[in-house]
Design a protein around this motif. Structure first.
Motif, short mmCIF file in Angstrom:
data_model
loop_
_atom_site.label_atom_id
_atom_site.label_comp_id
_atom_site.label_asym_id
_atom_site.label_seq_id
_atom_site.Cartn_x
_atom_site.Cartn_y
_atom_site.Cartn_z
N LEU A 122 2.56 0.94 -14.74
CA LEU A 122 3.79 1.46 -14.15
C LEU A 122 4.38 2.62 -14.95
O LEU A 122 5.04 3.50 -14.39
N VAL A 123 4.15 2.63 -16.25
CA VAL A 123 4.62 3.75 -17.07
C VAL A 123 3.73 4.97 -16.87
O VAL A 123 4.21 6.10 -16.72
N GLU A 124 2.42 4.75 -16.84
CA GLU A 124 1.47 5.86 -16.71
C GLU A 124 1.40 6.39 -15.28
O GLU A 124 1.12 7.57 -15.06
N GLU A 125 1.63 5.53 -14.29
CA GLU A 125 1.59 5.88 -12.86
C GLU A 125 0.35 6.70 -12.49
O GLU A 125 0.45 7.89 -12.17
N PRO A 126 -0.82 6.07 -12.52
CA PRO A 126 -2.06 6.78 -12.13
C PRO A 126 -1.94 7.35 -10.71
O PRO A 126 -1.17 6.84 -9.88
N THR A 127 -2.69 8.38 -10.43
CA THR A 127 -2.59 9.09 -9.15
C THR A 127 -2.79 8.17 -7.95
O THR A 127 -2.03 8.22 -6.98
N SER A 128 -3.80 7.31 -8.01
CA SER A 128 -4.08 6.42 -6.87
C SER A 128 -2.92 5.45 -6.63
O SER A 128 -2.60 5.11 -5.48
N TYR A 129 -2.28 5.04 -7.70
CA TYR A 129 -1.10 4.17 -7.57
C TYR A 129 0.05 4.93 -6.90
O TYR A 129 0.70 4.43 -5.98
N GLN A 130 0.29 6.16 -7.35
CA GLN A 130 1.37 6.97 -6.78
C GLN A 130 1.18 7.21 -5.29
O GLN A 130 2.13 7.11 -4.50
N LEU A 131 -0.05 7.52 -4.90
CA LEU A 131 -0.34 7.79 -3.49
C LEU A 131 -0.11 6.55 -2.63
O LEU A 131 0.45 6.64 -1.54
N GLU A 132 -0.53 5.40 -3.14
CA GLU A 132 -0.35 4.15 -2.39
C GLU A 132 1.13 3.79 -2.31
O GLU A 132 1.59 3.29 -1.27
N LEU A 133 1.88 4.05 -3.37
CA LEU A 133 3.31 3.76 -3.36
C LEU A 133 4.02 4.60 -2.29
O LEU A 133 4.84 4.09 -1.51
N LYS A 135 2.71 5.84 0.37
CA LYS A 135 2.25 5.34 1.67
C LYS A 135 3.04 4.10 2.08
O LYS A 135 3.49 3.99 3.23
N GLU A 136 3.24 3.17 1.15
CA GLU A 136 3.97 1.94 1.46
C GLU A 136 5.45 2.21 1.73
O GLU A 136 6.06 1.58 2.59
N LEU A 137 6.03 3.14 0.98
CA LEU A 137 7.44 3.47 1.19
C LEU A 137 7.67 4.07 2.58
O LEU A 137 8.71 3.84 3.21
N LYS A 138 6.69 4.83 3.07
CA LYS A 138 6.81 5.44 4.39
C LYS A 138 6.81 4.40 5.51
O LYS A 138 7.27 4.69 6.62
N THR A 139 6.31 3.20 5.22
CA THR A 139 6.30 2.14 6.24
C THR A 139 7.67 1.48 6.38
O THR A 139 7.87 0.64 7.25
N GLY A 140 8.60 1.85 5.49
CA GLY A 140 9.94 1.27 5.55
C GLY A 140 10.18 0.12 4.60
O GLY A 140 11.25 -0.48 4.60
N LEU A 141 9.18 -0.19 3.76
CA LEU A 141 9.36 -1.27 2.79
C LEU A 141 10.38 -0.88 1.74
O LEU A 141 10.54 0.30 1.42
N SER A 142 11.09 -1.88 1.21
CA SER A 142 11.98 -1.62 0.08
C SER A 142 11.13 -1.22 -1.12
O SER A 142 9.93 -1.52 -1.18
N PHE A 143 11.74 -0.54 -2.08
CA PHE A 143 10.97 -0.05 -3.23
C PHE A 143 10.27 -1.19 -3.98
O PHE A 143 9.09 -1.06 -4.32
N PRO A 144 10.95 -2.32 -4.29
CA PRO A 144 10.26 -3.39 -5.01
C PRO A 144 9.02 -3.90 -4.28
O PRO A 144 7.97 -4.13 -4.91
N LYS A 145 9.11 -4.07 -2.95
CA LYS A 145 7.96 -4.56 -2.19
C LYS A 145 6.85 -3.51 -2.13
O LYS A 145 5.66 -3.84 -2.24
N ALA A 146 7.24 -2.26 -1.96
CA ALA A 146 6.25 -1.18 -1.91
C ALA A 146 5.54 -1.05 -3.25
O ALA A 146 4.32 -0.85 -3.31
N ARG A 147 6.29 -1.18 -4.33
CA ARG A 147 5.69 -1.08 -5.67
C ARG A 147 4.70 -2.21 -5.92
O ARG A 147 3.63 -1.99 -6.48
#
Length: 417
Positions: A122-133, A135-147
């Motif tokens: 979570l500190v380093e935030e690799p690229t694949s993690y950022q892209l998936e985050l 994507k999940e946020l765009k679905t309307g999920l709250s930040f904790p669930k998307a993360r």
């Protein structure tokens, strides 16, 4: 040869102090070899966006009576914030004191290596993690669930430290684990020398409401107090906790969110929708729902429930409304710039002298001295705590007709040896 005294720090709410907290204090000393314990504790309002059931001075006395040596107040804007801000602020105080060696926290998993691993991602935030985050946020999920979903996606197929996906998902949705990860993140971000240890939670879970379970949770204890049922309090409550709860019942507590219903209604009725978003945790969507659902015929609890949607979690609503009530704005620096002393044991005065000598953070023992010790921005932050405490004390007086001295004359709790 001078032997350095080891000190362990704990970040807590103690709402109220119970057997699980006592177990953590004892284990923290045992596992680290520390002789002193410093607690950074929430004041009169806590992280779920509600008032503490009993005031901060009573909870300070509970902690000092059962092994804590020094109790410092976590400023209200952080004590009522997200897990990330709550954890970072607590760690920043312990780190800046200059004499704390360890931080100890409870967790459901008890696996410090795994929590460190997740924090690193979570500190380093690799690229694949950022892209998936994203994507999940765009679905309307709250930040904790998307993360959580993004983190699970990233870990899938990688080193998962022996945990399967189901176990990891459960871990990432457990409140003490979540805070533990945030503590580890804060240590990493600060490049702190604090060493972290975790203790596996024993007995009842964080949300368990069954008072008969071993090490009954604070939730279960508060539920008993809601029903005015002191006789159902667990018999294994720490001695001083039980004493204070019995002595102060219907004199200074219990304080509930619904006690603030009229104050909240008045405050909300005086604020325009566009101005609501200036308060911490109030989004445009929440501001709109507040205005459209505002009616005097609802309790504070009912009003919170009426605002809930799929995107707006109850916790986020609780925090947003409390921040409006307490006038806590969005712009807050999470680097805590002072340490307000709530109480200490007389044999722990060496800790205060050490912190003063280190001179890394102003120590406020007497509230009246705060203005001389802090710059204008720091003092404005400190005044938030003072106002929040005065509001809480006023509610005690209104409900029980018990008078509390104001913050400028109320000194710290001092426990003599």
């Amino acid at each position: 040869m001078v032997i350095k005294m080891k000190t362990v720090g704990i970040i807590a709410e103690y709402n109220p102090f119970h057997q699980g907290h006592l177990y953590q204090l004892e284990q923290a000393k045992l596992l680290t070899g520390a002789t002193k314990v410093v607690v950074v504790m929430s004041g009169n309002f806590v992280q779920r966006g509600i008032p503490a059931i009993i005031d901060k001075y009573a909870r300070t006395k509970m902690a000092l009576s059962h092994g804590a040596d020094l109790v410092i107040e976590l400023p209200v804007c952080y004590a009522t914030a997200s897990a990330e801000a709550f954890a970072y602020a607590g760690i920043s105080i312990l780190d800046r004191l200059g004499f704390v060696d360890y931080v100890c926290f409870g967790s459901e998993c008890g696996d410090i290596k795994l929590l460190e691993h997740l924090a690193d991602i979570l500190v380093e935030e690799p690229t694949s993690y950022q892209l998936e985050l994203k994507k999940e946020l765009k679905t309307g999920l709250s930040f904790p669930k998307a993360r959580t979903k993004a983190l699970l996606y990233y870990i899938k197929g990688k080193e998962s430290k022996g945990y399967d996906q189901t176990s990891l998902e459960l871990l990432l949705n457990s409140p003490n684990n979540i805070l533990g990860i945030e503590y580890m993140k804060a240590i990493r971000k600060r490049k702190s020398k604090l060493r972290a240890i975790t203790i596996k939670r024993q007995g009842a879970g964080y949300h368990d409401s069954d008072i008969s379970l071993p090490n009954a949770s604070a939730t279960a204890i508060r539920n008993v107090l809601v029903e005015d049922d002191l006789f159902s309090l667990p018999k294994d409550l720490p001695v001083e906790t039980m004493t204070i709860l019995k002595q102060e019942f219907q004199k200074t507590y219990p304080i509930f969110r619904n006690d603030f219903t009229s104050l909240l209604y008045y405050k909300l009725s005086m604020v325009k929708e566009k101005d609501l978003t200036s308060y911490a945790d109030v989004t445009p969507e929440l501001a709109n729902r507040i205005i459209n659902n505002l009616t005097y015929a609802k309790t504070y609890d009912d009003f919170c429930l009426s605002l809930k949607t799929k995107e707006l979690t109850l916790t986020r609503i609780n925090r947003g409304l409390l921040h409006v009530l307490l006038s806590i704005p969005k712009t807050q620096n999470i680097e805590v710039s002072y340490a307000r002393i709530l109480g200490f044991r007389t044999d722990a005065t060496k800790l205060l002298r050490t912190a003063t000598k280190e001179n890394r953070i102003p120590l406020i023992v007497k509230t009246a001295n705060a203005k001389q010790l802090l710059n204008q921005e720091e003092y404005e932050l400190f005044e938030q705590d003072v106002r929040a405490t005065h509001l809480y004390h006023q509610m005690i007086f209104q409900k029980f007709h018990t008078y509390f001295s104001d913050e400028y004359t109320h000194g710290p709790v001092i426990l003599k040896e």
